[in-house]
Write a protein that holds these residues in place. Structure first.
Motif, PDB file in Angstrom:
ATOM      1  N   ASN A 198       6.601  -4.936  -0.408  1.00  0.00           N
ATOM      2  CA  ASN A 198       6.405  -6.426  -0.489  1.00  0.00           C
ATOM      3  C   ASN A 198       5.445  -6.773   0.672  1.00  0.00           C
ATOM      4  O   ASN A 198       4.690  -7.815   0.327  1.00  0.00           O
ATOM      5  N   ARG A 199       5.641  -6.152   1.749  1.00  0.00           N
ATOM      6  CA  ARG A 199       4.501  -6.671   2.929  1.00  0.00           C
ATOM      7  C   ARG A 199       3.183  -6.273   2.581  1.00  0.00           C
ATOM      8  O   ARG A 199       2.199  -6.994   2.754  1.00  0.00           O
ATOM      9  N   VAL A 200       3.022  -5.127   1.786  1.00  0.00           N
ATOM     10  CA  VAL A 200       1.613  -4.725   1.610  1.00  0.00           C
ATOM     11  C   VAL A 200       1.341  -5.663   0.300  1.00  0.00           C
ATOM     12  O   VAL A 200      -0.089  -5.952   0.555  1.00  0.00           O
ATOM     13  N   LEU A 201       2.030  -5.873  -0.616  1.00  0.00           N
ATOM     14  CA  LEU A 201       1.506  -6.778  -1.571  1.00  0.00           C
ATOM     15  C   LEU A 201       1.278  -8.079  -1.075  1.00  0.00           C
ATOM     16  O   LEU A 201       0.168  -8.836  -1.500  1.00  0.00           O
ATOM     17  N   TRP A 202       1.856  -8.670  -0.221  1.00  0.00           N
ATOM     18  CA  TRP A 202       1.466  -9.919   0.301  1.00  0.00           C
ATOM     19  C   TRP A 202       0.387  -9.845   1.292  1.00  0.00           C
ATOM     20  O   TRP A 202      -0.624 -10.875   1.080  1.00  0.00           O
TER      21      TRP A 202
END
Length: 461
Positions: A198-202
């Motif tokens: 999720n951190r990468v997606l954000w």
């Protein structure tokens, strides 16, 4: 993707959390009773009906709480027509409509034909926001000069810049929780990726958003000799003082890594306004004549062009026939498109959703925030036909909480596919919708938002 459905225990726990939060707010309100000050509050919003009504509701709540409120509104279409406040909020309409009816059709068809959400956003900003940007900034500066506190639609960098320039506190209002970054979730709902994913997606999402939106904010900042924005999400969408997420906690759970300045207040709703009218006698007769119908509306995304409107009406009518259900179909000029009411299908131009939705079996809609709330508050399952990415988010969220089947996308949806989705609405979904509705009715979004604002800014020094 694994869908998470509310359990009975989850609803009960939701009620408990809500009661505790309301008790806390009530305590704070009592603490403020001796020190509360009235404020001049300036509110500014941009968008269609669903972007205007929540801010009018908040403005009226603040006005009734004793504050002096001015609301500045800009709409790409005719959503400002007949806008009025029963509580005495001053309303200023700026540069509206931004585009004419023909251009509105062009923009809608361009946006819904694009698969890339960033291209959709770029199109909407270029055609519906940019032409009014300077006028909105001038109105924002005037509002900042006369106000103690400024409250704005989260995309309104003109107001955020004006507030910063004037040294006035600024509150951002998010009409969707999809724009608040968290390692615990992402609008795409790829939960299997975990927090690291999720951190990468954000990171990727913010990179793309900045590519589309930073040039707008930084043009104004450069002209004003101000430091440039580095991150639109962190510096414009989210206020450093207070960000209100105007979504029901029954749909949006506050994430553990959100800053304390981000608070879920619930949907900002208001009583039915006069222009929505009452249920006409002909519709009352139709409702009483058979099984509860399926209500079908594409809201502001229903084409005004006669050819496209006729095609959409035929698509909805065919879907109702294939599903074997009675239907109420909303379309602005259905009579001019050559359609006639029958004992199975009732066409209308507009209706008071709050009065009709509870009497229907399910609601087919475009996934706008306002209609999403109305359908869920009425305790009815939804079938979402999304035109743009924001609406896809609402469709996924309704599916996640168990009150909607898998969403459809307008650019690929057929009458057969829509009929199939109508058939997938189960008794379990209806029961779940009633549970969620019962919990939503306890939210009191406007009251909560007013209390949060007063707790943060309403103390005397």
């Amino acid at each position: 993707m694994i869908n998470t459905v509310y359990t009975y225990d989850g609803i009960v726990n939701g009620f408990r959390r809500m009661r505790a939060a309301r008790r806390e707010l009530s305590d704070n309100e009592l603490d403020l009773s001796l020190t509360r000050r009235t404020m001049k509050i300036g509110i500014q919003t941009w968008g269609s009906h669903g972007d205007i009504r929540p801010f009018l509701a908040l403005g009226e709540g603040l006005q009734r709480a004793g504050h002096d409120v001015t609301l500045v509104v800009t709409s790409p279409d005719s959503a400002c027509d007949q806008l009025a406040s029963t509580a005495g909020v001053r309303i200023r309409v700026v540069a509206s409509p931004v585009i004419d009816a023909a251009q509105t059709e062009v923009v809608a068809n361009m946006a819904q034909g694009m698969k890339d959400p960033m291209k959709q956003m770029a199109t909407l900003f270029r055609m519906c926001f940019a032409p009014a940007e300077d006028a909105m900034f001038a109105a924002a500066r005037a509002l900042a000069a006369e106000s103690d506190l400024l409250i704005g639609h989260y995309v309104l960098h003109p107001l955020q810049i004006a507030a910063e320039q004037a040294g006035k506190p600024y509150v951002s209002v998010m009409l969707s929780h999809a724009g608040v970054p968290s390692a615990y979730n992402h609008p795409l709902q790829l939960d299997f990726l975990g927090k690291a994913g999720n951190r990468v997606l954000w990171w990727v999402t913010k990179l793309a958003l900045n590519g589309v939106l930073k040039p707008y904010a930084n043009r104004l900042r450069r002209e004003q000799g101000m430091p440039l924005t580095r991150d639109v999400v962190g510096e414009v969408w989210l206020s450093r003082s207070l960000t209100l997420v105007a979504v029901s906690p029954q749909i949006c759970e506050r994430q553990p890594d959100w800053p304390e300045t981000v608070q879920v207040c619930g949907f900002l709703d208001m009583p039915n306004i006069e222009v929505e009218g009452s249920v006409p006698a002909e519709l009352e007769a139709f409702l009483a004549a058979g099984a509860p119908p399926v209500y079908m509306t594409m809201g502001s995304w229903m084409p005004r062009d006669r050819v496209w409107q006729r095609e959409t009406l035929q698509w909805l009518t065919d879907a109702a026939r294939l599903a074997g259900c009675r239907a109420i179909i909303q379309s602005p000029t259905w009579q001019d498109c050559g359609f006639a009411r029958t004992d199975r299908v009732f066409y209308l131009s507009a209706s008071p959703h709050h009065a009709i939705f509870p009497r229907c079996a399910a609601i087919v809609h475009h996934g706008g925030a306002g209609t999403t709330q109305s359908a869920t508050l009425a305790g009815k399952p939804s079938i979402v036909v999304a035109h743009i990415s924001e609406q896809e988010h609402w469709g996924r969220e309704l599916g996640r909480i168990g009150v909607a089947p898998r969403l459809l996308k307008r650019r690929t949806a057929t009458a057969a596919a829509l009929a199939k989705r109508i058939g997938e609405v189960t008794a379990d979904m209806t029961s779940q919708a009633l549970l969620v509705s019962a919990a939503m009715r306890q939210d009191r979004g406007v009251e909560t938002a007013v209390a949060l604002i007063e707790r943060k800014f309403g103390r005397t020094t």
